[in-house]
Scaffold this active site. Structure first.
Site, PDB file in Angstrom:
ATOM      1  N   SER A  73       7.303  -1.612  13.663  1.00  0.00           N
ATOM      2  CA  SER A  73       7.088  -0.692  14.783  1.00  0.00           C
ATOM      3  C   SER A  73       8.192  -0.937  15.802  1.00  0.00           C
ATOM      4  O   SER A  73       8.715  -2.055  15.903  1.00  0.00           O
ATOM      5  CB  SER A  73       5.735  -0.957  15.440  1.00  0.00           C
ATOM      6  N   TYR A 125      -0.358  -7.094  18.616  1.00  0.00           N
ATOM      7  CA  TYR A 125       0.302  -6.066  17.806  1.00  0.00           C
ATOM      8  C   TYR A 125       1.824  -6.254  17.822  1.00  0.00           C
ATOM      9  O   TYR A 125       2.465  -6.312  16.768  1.00  0.00           O
ATOM     10  CB  TYR A 125      -0.067  -4.675  18.343  1.00  0.00           C
TER      11      TYR A 125
HETATM   12  P1  NAD Z   1      -4.063   4.675  10.853  1.00  0.00           P
HETATM   13  O1  NAD Z   1      -5.075   3.883  11.612  1.00  0.00           O
HETATM   14  O2  NAD Z   1      -4.078   6.157  10.962  1.00  0.00           O
HETATM   15  O3  NAD Z   1      -4.157   4.281   9.323  1.00  0.00           O
HETATM   16  C1  NAD Z   1      -4.170   2.943   8.923  1.00  0.00           C
HETATM   17  C2  NAD Z   1      -4.818   2.814   7.561  1.00  0.00           C
HETATM   18  O4  NAD Z   1      -4.849   1.411   7.240  1.00  0.00           O
HETATM   19  C3  NAD Z   1      -6.281   3.312   7.548  1.00  0.00           C
HETATM   20  O5  NAD Z   1      -6.531   4.062   6.388  1.00  0.00           O
HETATM   21  C4  NAD Z   1      -7.078   2.014   7.565  1.00  0.00           C
HETATM   22  O6  NAD Z   1      -8.353   2.122   6.924  1.00  0.00           O
HETATM   23  C5  NAD Z   1      -6.154   1.070   6.800  1.00  0.00           C
HETATM   24  N1  NAD Z   1      -6.438  -0.340   7.084  1.00  0.00           N
HETATM   25  C6  NAD Z   1      -6.773  -0.908   8.271  1.00  0.00           C
HETATM   26  N2  NAD Z   1      -7.007  -2.215   8.110  1.00  0.00           N
HETATM   27  C7  NAD Z   1      -6.840  -2.486   6.796  1.00  0.00           C
HETATM   28  C8  NAD Z   1      -6.951  -3.665   5.999  1.00  0.00           C
HETATM   29  N3  NAD Z   1      -7.320  -4.838   6.545  1.00  0.00           N
HETATM   30  N4  NAD Z   1      -6.687  -3.587   4.676  1.00  0.00           N
HETATM   31  C9  NAD Z   1      -6.342  -2.407   4.111  1.00  0.00           C
HETATM   32  N5  NAD Z   1      -6.236  -1.261   4.806  1.00  0.00           N
HETATM   33  C10 NAD Z   1      -6.482  -1.299   6.130  1.00  0.00           C
HETATM   34  O7  NAD Z   1      -2.649   4.069  11.302  1.00  0.00           O
HETATM   35  P2  NAD Z   1      -1.182   4.743  11.272  1.00  0.00           P
HETATM   36  O8  NAD Z   1      -0.886   5.261  12.634  1.00  0.00           O
HETATM   37  O9  NAD Z   1      -1.024   5.624  10.100  1.00  0.00           O
HETATM   38  O10 NAD Z   1      -0.296   3.432  11.074  1.00  0.00           O
HETATM   39  C11 NAD Z   1       0.187   3.015   9.800  1.00  0.00           C
HETATM   40  C12 NAD Z   1       1.206   1.893  10.006  1.00  0.00           C
HETATM   41  O11 NAD Z   1       2.275   2.381  10.819  1.00  0.00           O
HETATM   42  C13 NAD Z   1       0.629   0.688  10.753  1.00  0.00           C
HETATM   43  O12 NAD Z   1       1.209  -0.496  10.246  1.00  0.00           O
HETATM   44  C14 NAD Z   1       1.068   0.923  12.182  1.00  0.00           C
HETATM   45  O13 NAD Z   1       1.152  -0.266  12.916  1.00  0.00           O
HETATM   46  C15 NAD Z   1       2.427   1.549  11.946  1.00  0.00           C
HETATM   47  N6  NAD Z   1       2.928   2.340  13.082  1.00  0.00           N
HETATM   48  C16 NAD Z   1       2.291   3.482  13.478  1.00  0.00           C
HETATM   49  C17 NAD Z   1       2.811   4.211  14.558  1.00  0.00           C
HETATM   50  C18 NAD Z   1       2.183   5.494  15.047  1.00  0.00           C
HETATM   51  O14 NAD Z   1       2.622   5.998  16.100  1.00  0.00           O
HETATM   52  N7  NAD Z   1       1.200   6.053  14.377  1.00  0.00           N
HETATM   53  C19 NAD Z   1       3.965   3.752  15.215  1.00  0.00           C
HETATM   54  C20 NAD Z   1       4.579   2.593  14.776  1.00  0.00           C
HETATM   55  C21 NAD Z   1       4.053   1.894  13.698  1.00  0.00           C
END
Ligand code: NAD
Length: 252
Positions: free
Chosen positions: A138, A151
């Protein structure tokens, strides 16, 4: 193509999009998610489009779950070409209120989970002549809003883990890179019970040098590129996918 890809957190959000994107390209996709409803829904969707897909219930912070994920993948598809460590969670509270269990939970899912999935997948990649690992970090690894310590620290750890793995695994022809997304709007990529339209303003979009908030497809396309032959000289790198936000100087 005939690649076998594991996407952790592939049930919802960015991971849901990554799983569908690789399936559209003909890959066999294993969705590893703690949320059965979301994982099964995405598995069904991919199969309905003619894709080859398997959902395996997995908490990436639990060693027995990760072992089971790798075993089921090998039993079903015989090999693992690509691992996308995408599962990630945030935390609530502040440094004054946050119990240590919350710190442990975030570090265990985001950082330990990324290491552990890599640990159990790497031997299969080595035995198969190589592979690609992508860790979703991130831009919070480099800059912060208040109250994001667990985080941000976990994501900074993922950046360091990425170059460390890239060197260790280079001898086995495994490339390891990270992607650091900025603001990615995922509300349309939630499981159907939770999906809703994003309420984004013009200001949200226009503050980005690229002129818009990011989409899961932006991250999925970066994954496709990093897994391709065209990226064979790229390992240990971090690709920032944030519409230019981290290089924008702000004076108010
Ligand atoms: P989200 O919450 O929409 O989806 C995350 C998924 O991971 C969900 O399906 C959840 O059930 C699953 N999950 C959670 N804990 C888990 C575990 N212990 N084992 C297996 N699966 C698990 O999140 P997102 O926004 O799609 O984020 C995905 C990745 O991208 C993450 O690593 C997040 O930190 C990173 N990220 C997201 C953003 C953003 O703006 N959305 C920005 C930077 C980084």
């Amino acid at each position: 193509n005939d690649k076998v890809v594991i996407v952790t957190g592939g049930g919802q959000g960015i991971g849901r999009c990554i799983a569908q994107t690789f399936a559209e390209k003909g890959a066999k996709v294993v969705i590893a998610d703690i949320d059965d409803e979301a994982g099964i829904e995405n598995e069904k969707y991919i199969k309905s489009k003619g894709g080859d897909c398997l959902f395996v219930h997995t908490d990436v912070s639990l060693e027995e779950d990760v072992r089971n994920l790798v075993d089921k993948t090998i039993k079903t598809y015989g090999k693992i070409d690509i691992l996308i460590n995408n599962a990630g969670i945030g935390s609530g509270g502040t440094i004054y209120t946050r119990p240590m269990e919350e710190w442990d939970r975030v570090i265990n899912v985001n950082l330990r989970g990324t290491y552990m999935c890599s640990k159990y997948v790497a031997p299969h990649m080595r035995d198969n002549g190589g592979g690609v690992i992508i860790n979703i970090a991130s831009t919070r690894a480099f800059m912060s809003e208040p109250h994001t310590e667990p985080y941000s620290a976990s994501k900074g750890g993922i950046i360091a883990l990425t170059h460390s793995l890239a060197i260790s695994l280079s001898y086995d022809k495994i490339r390891v890179n990270s992607i650091s997304p900025g603001w990615i709007e995922v509300s349309e990529w939630k499981k159907s019970r939770e999906a809703k339209k994003p309420q984004l303003t013009e200001e949200d979009h226009l503050q980005h040098p690229a002129g818009r908030v990011g989409k899961p497809e932006d991250v999925a396309n970066a994954c496709l590129f990093l897994c391709s032959e065209e990226a064979s000289f790229i390992t240990g790198a971090n690709l920032i996918v944030d519409g230019g936000m981290t290089v924008k100087m702000i004076y108010v």
